[in-house]
Design a protein around this motif. Structure first.
Motif, PDB file in Angstrom:
ATOM      1  N   PHE A  52      -5.067   3.967  -0.556  1.00 52.24           N
ATOM      2  CA  PHE A  52      -3.803   4.463   0.001  1.00 52.24           C
ATOM      3  C   PHE A  52      -4.061   5.158   1.339  1.00 52.24           C
ATOM      4  N   LEU A  53      -3.021   5.203   2.162  1.00 55.07           N
ATOM      5  CA  LEU A  53      -3.084   5.804   3.482  1.00 55.07           C
ATOM      6  C   LEU A  53      -2.637   7.258   3.447  1.00 55.07           C
ATOM      7  N   VAL A  54      -3.245   8.082   4.282  1.00 53.13           N
ATOM      8  CA  VAL A  54      -2.820   9.474   4.472  1.00 53.13           C
ATOM      9  C   VAL A  54      -2.629   9.694   5.969  1.00 53.13           C
ATOM     10  N   TYR A  55      -1.509  10.344   6.334  1.00 61.45           N
ATOM     11  CA  TYR A  55      -1.063  10.362   7.732  1.00 61.45           C
ATOM     12  C   TYR A  55      -0.483  11.732   8.068  1.00 61.45           C
ATOM     13  N   ASN A  56      -1.026  12.381   9.096  1.00 62.92           N
ATOM     14  CA  ASN A  56      -0.470  13.664   9.538  1.00 62.92           C
ATOM     15  C   ASN A  56       0.830  13.438  10.297  1.00 62.92           C
ATOM     16  N   VAL A  57       1.863  14.206   9.980  1.00 62.23           N
ATOM     17  CA  VAL A  57       3.162  13.987  10.609  1.00 62.23           C
ATOM     18  C   VAL A  57       3.165  14.371  12.084  1.00 62.23           C
ATOM     19  N   ASP A  58       2.212  15.187  12.532  1.00 67.76           N
ATOM     20  CA  ASP A  58       2.194  15.586  13.940  1.00 67.76           C
ATOM     21  C   ASP A  58       1.344  14.661  14.802  1.00 67.76           C
ATOM     22  N   ILE A  59       1.034  13.470  14.282  1.00 72.14           N
ATOM     23  CA  ILE A  59       0.277  12.468  15.025  1.00 72.14           C
ATOM     24  C   ILE A  59       1.218  11.361  15.487  1.00 72.14           C
ATOM     25  N   LEU A  60       1.104  11.016  16.762  1.00 72.25           N
ATOM     26  CA  LEU A  60       1.876   9.917  17.337  1.00 72.25           C
ATOM     27  C   LEU A  60       0.891   8.848  17.791  1.00 72.25           C
ATOM     28  N   GLU A  72      12.915  27.427  13.641  1.00 76.30           N
ATOM     29  CA  GLU A  72      14.112  27.022  12.905  1.00 76.30           C
ATOM     30  C   GLU A  72      14.049  25.593  12.383  1.00 76.30           C
ATOM     31  N   LYS A  73      12.908  24.945  12.507  1.00 76.38           N
ATOM     32  CA  LYS A  73      12.764  23.579  11.994  1.00 76.38           C
ATOM     33  C   LYS A  73      11.294  23.316  11.689  1.00 76.38           C
ATOM     34  N   PRO A  74      11.016  22.390  10.778  1.00 72.10           N
ATOM     35  CA  PRO A  74       9.632  21.995  10.521  1.00 72.10           C
ATOM     36  C   PRO A  74       9.159  21.056  11.622  1.00 72.10           C
ATOM     37  N   LYS A  75       7.841  20.942  11.798  1.00 73.28           N
ATOM     38  CA  LYS A  75       7.336  20.084  12.872  1.00 73.28           C
ATOM     39  C   LYS A  75       7.677  18.622  12.627  1.00 73.28           C
ATOM     40  N   ALA A  76       7.947  18.238  11.386  1.00 71.99           N
ATOM     41  CA  ALA A  76       8.373  16.866  11.108  1.00 71.99           C
ATOM     42  C   ALA A  76       9.691  16.534  11.783  1.00 71.99           C
ATOM     43  N   MET A  77      10.504  17.564  12.082  1.00 70.66           N
ATOM     44  CA  MET A  77      11.805  17.370  12.716  1.00 70.66           C
ATOM     45  C   MET A  77      11.760  17.540  14.227  1.00 70.66           C
ATOM     46  N   MET A  88       0.833  -1.199   0.000  1.00 69.15           N
ATOM     47  CA  MET A  88       0.000   0.000   0.000  1.00 69.15           C
ATOM     48  C   MET A  88       0.869   1.250   0.000  1.00 69.15           C
ATOM     49  N   LYS A  89       0.488   2.233  -0.812  1.00 68.71           N
ATOM     50  CA  LYS A  89       1.184   3.511  -0.818  1.00 68.71           C
ATOM     51  C   LYS A  89       0.615   4.423   0.265  1.00 68.71           C
ATOM     52  N   ALA A  90       1.386   5.446   0.619  1.00 67.89           N
ATOM     53  CA  ALA A  90       0.941   6.354   1.683  1.00 67.89           C
ATOM     54  C   ALA A  90       1.464   7.756   1.416  1.00 67.89           C
ATOM     55  N   MET A  91       0.788   8.724   2.031  1.00 67.80           N
ATOM     56  CA  MET A  91       1.234  10.115   2.002  1.00 67.80           C
ATOM     57  C   MET A  91       1.324  10.638   3.422  1.00 67.80           C
ATOM     58  N   ILE A  92       2.398  11.351   3.712  1.00 68.82           N
ATOM     59  CA  ILE A  92       2.566  12.015   5.004  1.00 68.82           C
ATOM     60  C   ILE A  92       2.426  13.519   4.786  1.00 68.82           C
ATOM     61  N   PHE A  93       1.481  14.128   5.505  1.00 64.32           N
ATOM     62  CA  PHE A  93       1.334  15.576   5.457  1.00 64.32           C
ATOM     63  C   PHE A  93       2.381  16.206   6.378  1.00 64.32           C
ATOM     64  N   ALA A  94       3.374  16.882   5.793  1.00 66.17           N
ATOM     65  CA  ALA A  94       4.449  17.480   6.583  1.00 66.17           C
ATOM     66  C   ALA A  94       4.746  18.910   6.150  1.00 66.17           C
ATOM     67  N   ALA A  95       3.805  19.548   5.452  1.00 66.91           N
ATOM     68  CA  ALA A  95       4.067  20.870   4.882  1.00 66.91           C
ATOM     69  C   ALA A  95       3.784  22.015   5.840  1.00 66.91           C
ATOM     70  N   MET A 140       9.307  13.296  14.627  1.00 63.77           N
ATOM     71  CA  MET A 140       7.956  12.870  14.286  1.00 63.77           C
ATOM     72  C   MET A 140       7.926  12.186  12.922  1.00 63.77           C
ATOM     73  N   LEU A 141       8.804  12.618  12.021  1.00 62.83           N
ATOM     74  CA  LEU A 141       8.865  11.969  10.717  1.00 62.83           C
ATOM     75  C   LEU A 141       9.296  10.510  10.858  1.00 62.83           C
ATOM     76  N   GLU A 142      10.272  10.250  11.732  1.00 63.94           N
ATOM     77  CA  GLU A 142      10.701   8.870  11.953  1.00 63.94           C
ATOM     78  C   GLU A 142       9.567   8.023  12.517  1.00 63.94           C
ATOM     79  N   HIS A 143       8.842   8.573  13.485  1.00 69.71           N
ATOM     80  CA  HIS A 143       7.712   7.840  14.046  1.00 69.71           C
ATOM     81  C   HIS A 143       6.700   7.473  12.953  1.00 69.71           C
ATOM     82  N   ALA A 144       6.378   8.446  12.097  1.00 66.29           N
ATOM     83  CA  ALA A 144       5.400   8.204  11.039  1.00 66.29           C
ATOM     84  C   ALA A 144       5.901   7.164  10.037  1.00 66.29           C
ATOM     85  N   LEU A 145       7.149   7.299   9.624  1.00 67.28           N
ATOM     86  CA  LEU A 145       7.711   6.361   8.648  1.00 67.28           C
ATOM     87  C   LEU A 145       7.785   4.948   9.217  1.00 67.28           C
TER      88      LEU A 145
END
Length: 239
Positions: free
Chosen positions: A101-109, A20-25, A1-8, A33-38
């Motif tokens: 396909f899955l869609v996943y917010n990067v700020d969700i744990l 000085e950093k995006p919330k994904a970092m 299955m393909k997926a999309m992470i919202f990290a914009a 948070m990006l590692e958790h999502a991935l």
């Protein structure tokens, strides 16, 4: 299955952390948070993942190149201007094929069982299956007895939209995770920027969007500093 992470997103409620950093970092429990999502997505077999970018995009690109050593194929969809959730998904829609396909917010744990969600979607096969929880929020999705999305309520603004007639319904909060059927893509509006939730509320006039209730997994939204603190405390206890 393909997926999309919202990290914009710019993560304005997480300032000064996101100056000085995006919330994904942003890190929780020693991981971004990006590692958790991935890790969550790839652990359930998602091997092709697209990530939308806007705020400090090069930080995310560099981090993936230097630190993510997996067999997952990761590509990026960079947005010059923020397109909101629906617009971001529309811009990246070329990436998806004829499978859900899955869609996943990067700020969700969360440790949600994604197989259970996918099975639920395959059984109902509406245009989308959105994950919801019983939790306090200012905004709720209104779900009828058949698990269908029927409307939306903003308690802060005392506003309610009942799109479909329902003899009874429950109020649930959206969890930032959903599965979409490929048939949804041709229905996207002819504009670049729009909310996926607003789109769902429009499209249910002629199609079905279902709600998958999840009260069993742990779930955190790191949308502001207080929530980030609670998530870190929880992950620290787990370790």
């Amino acid at each position: 299955m393909k997926a999309m992470i919202f990290a914009a997103g710019i993560g304005s409620r997480l300032r000064p952390v996101t100056y000085e950093k995006p919330k994904a970092m942003v890190k929780v429990g020693g991981k971004t948070m990006l590692e958790h999502a991935l890790e969550h997505l790839s652990g359930y077999g998602c091997k092709d993942i697209i990530i939308n970018l806007h705020h400090f995009p090069e930080q995310i690109k560099n981090f993936v190149e230097e630190n993510i050593n997996t067999d997952v194929n990761i590509i990026f969809s960079e947005e010059k201007d923020l397109l909101d959730t629906g617009g971001g998904l529309k811009k990246a829609s070329w990436f998806f094929d004829d499978e859900p396909f899955l869609v996943y917010n990067v700020d969700i744990l969360s440790n949600l069982n994604l197989n259970a969600l996918i099975n639920f979607h395959n059984i109902h096969y509406g245009l989308a299956s959105v994950v919801v929880r019983r939790r306090n929020s200012s905004r709720y999705l209104l779900i009828d007895n058949d698990d269908k999305l029927t409307g939306w309520e903003d308690t802060r603004k005392k506003s309610k939209k009942m799109i479909l007639k329902a003899d009874s319904y429950e109020r649930y909060a959206f969890s930032g995770i959903h599965v979409l059927s490929p048939e949804i893509i041709p229905l996207f509006p002819h504009k670049d920027k729009f909310s996926i939730i607003d789109f769902y509320l429009e499209v249910i006039k002629s199609h079905s969007v279902y709600a998958f209730l999840d009260d069993d997994s742990y779930w955190f939204d790191i949308g502001d500093l207080e929530k980030l603190k609670k998530a870190n405390e929880f992950m620290g206890r787990r370790e």
